[in-house]
Design an enzyme around this catalytic site. Structure first.
Site, PDB file in Angstrom:
ATOM      1  N   GLY A  11       0.783  -1.073   0.080  1.00 17.56           N
ATOM      2  CA  GLY A  11      -0.221  -0.139   0.046  1.00 17.56           C
ATOM      3  C   GLY A  11       0.763   1.092   0.038  1.00 17.56           C
ATOM      4  CB  ALA A  13       2.909   7.256   2.816  1.00 13.33           C
ATOM      5  CB  ALA A  14      -1.047   7.379   5.907  1.00 12.13           C
ATOM      6  N   GLY A  16      -3.140   2.211   5.807  1.00 18.96           N
ATOM      7  CA  GLY A  16      -3.683   1.303   6.688  1.00 18.96           C
ATOM      8  C   GLY A  16      -3.293   0.133   6.587  1.00 18.96           C
ATOM      9  CB  ALA A  36      10.142  -2.495  14.689  1.00 16.50           C
ATOM     10  CB  THR A  37      12.826  -2.511   9.388  1.00 17.70           C
ATOM     11  OG1 THR A  37      11.629  -1.922   8.609  1.00 17.70           O
ATOM     12  CG2 THR A  37      12.542  -4.147   9.242  1.00 17.70           C
ATOM     13  CB  ALA A  38      11.228   2.302  11.932  1.00 17.62           C
ATOM     14  CG  HIS A  52       3.372   1.989  13.573  1.00 17.06           C
ATOM     15  ND1 HIS A  52       2.969   1.059  12.802  1.00 17.06           N
ATOM     16  CD2 HIS A  52       3.562   3.204  13.004  1.00 17.06           C
ATOM     17  CE1 HIS A  52       2.843   1.666  11.581  1.00 17.06           C
ATOM     18  NE2 HIS A  52       2.875   2.822  11.412  1.00 17.06           N
ATOM     19  CD  GLU A  64      12.444  -1.580  17.757  1.00 20.49           C
ATOM     20  OE1 GLU A  64      13.038  -1.232  16.915  1.00 20.49           O
ATOM     21  OE2 GLU A  64      11.641  -1.572  18.602  1.00 20.49           O
TER      22      GLU A  64
END
Length: 173
Positions: A11, A13-14, A16, A36-38, A52, A64
């Site tokens: 999808g 950005a933003a 859902g 989590a990859t951020a 999140h 992480e």
């Protein structure tokens, strides 16, 4: 609900997509694992990560891991369901680290194949916009397209999410 071995959730950005993917994991009845990859390099990203985390709530085992998804997947057990959020940030991290993208993608695909838990991967669809005006952005867009195609080819279930609404592109058999 039974999860496929590999589900790809695409999808913009933003759109859902993360909420949809989290619902797939929590609805599976398995212990949820969030990879989590951020990386938080500024206040905006710190706030986004916190949002999140709040949205997910308690009960998730969180790992992480900005680059080594193979190692993170190797630690999963068969009673868990793994969410990788997201492949786009993972790819960005690799590009910024000047990593071998082809090798990293092959390692990821191999790790998914051997993972004893079902895996849901969130990824951005970035190919619908204009052609970027610089080489780095074009390199990223092309690499993201190749990664999404490779994941979709191996996935049992592929869903596009727009405006919070899921559209099945590939259904489990």
């Amino acid at each position: 609900m039974s999860l496929s071995d590999l589900t790809l959730v695409l999808g913009g950005a933003a759109s859902g997509k993360s909420a949809f993917a989290e619902g797939q994991i929590t609805g599976s009845g398995r212990q949820p694992v969030y990879i989590a990859t951020a990386q938080a390099f500024d206040a905006e990203m710190i706030a986004k990560i916190a949002a999140h985390q709040d949205m997910r709530g308690a009960g998730w085992r969180t790992i992480e891991e900005p680059t080594d998804l193979s190692a993170a997947l190797a630690g999963a057990s068969s009673d868990e369901a793994v969410l990788i959020d997201c492949a786009t940030l993972w790819l960005t991290n690799l590009i910024l680290a000047d990593a071998d993208l082809d090798a990293a993608q092959e390692h990821l695909l191999a790790a998914i194949e051997t993972c004893p838990a079902p895996v849901v991967i969130v990824s951005n669809e970035v190919g619908s916009g204009i052609v970027p005006d610089n080489a780095l952005s074009r390199r990223f867009r092309n690499a993201q397209g190749r990664l999404n195609q490779a994941l979709a080819a191996r996935a049992d279930h592929v869903v596009a999410v727009m405006a919070g609404l899921p559209l099945t592109l590939k259904a489990p058999k």
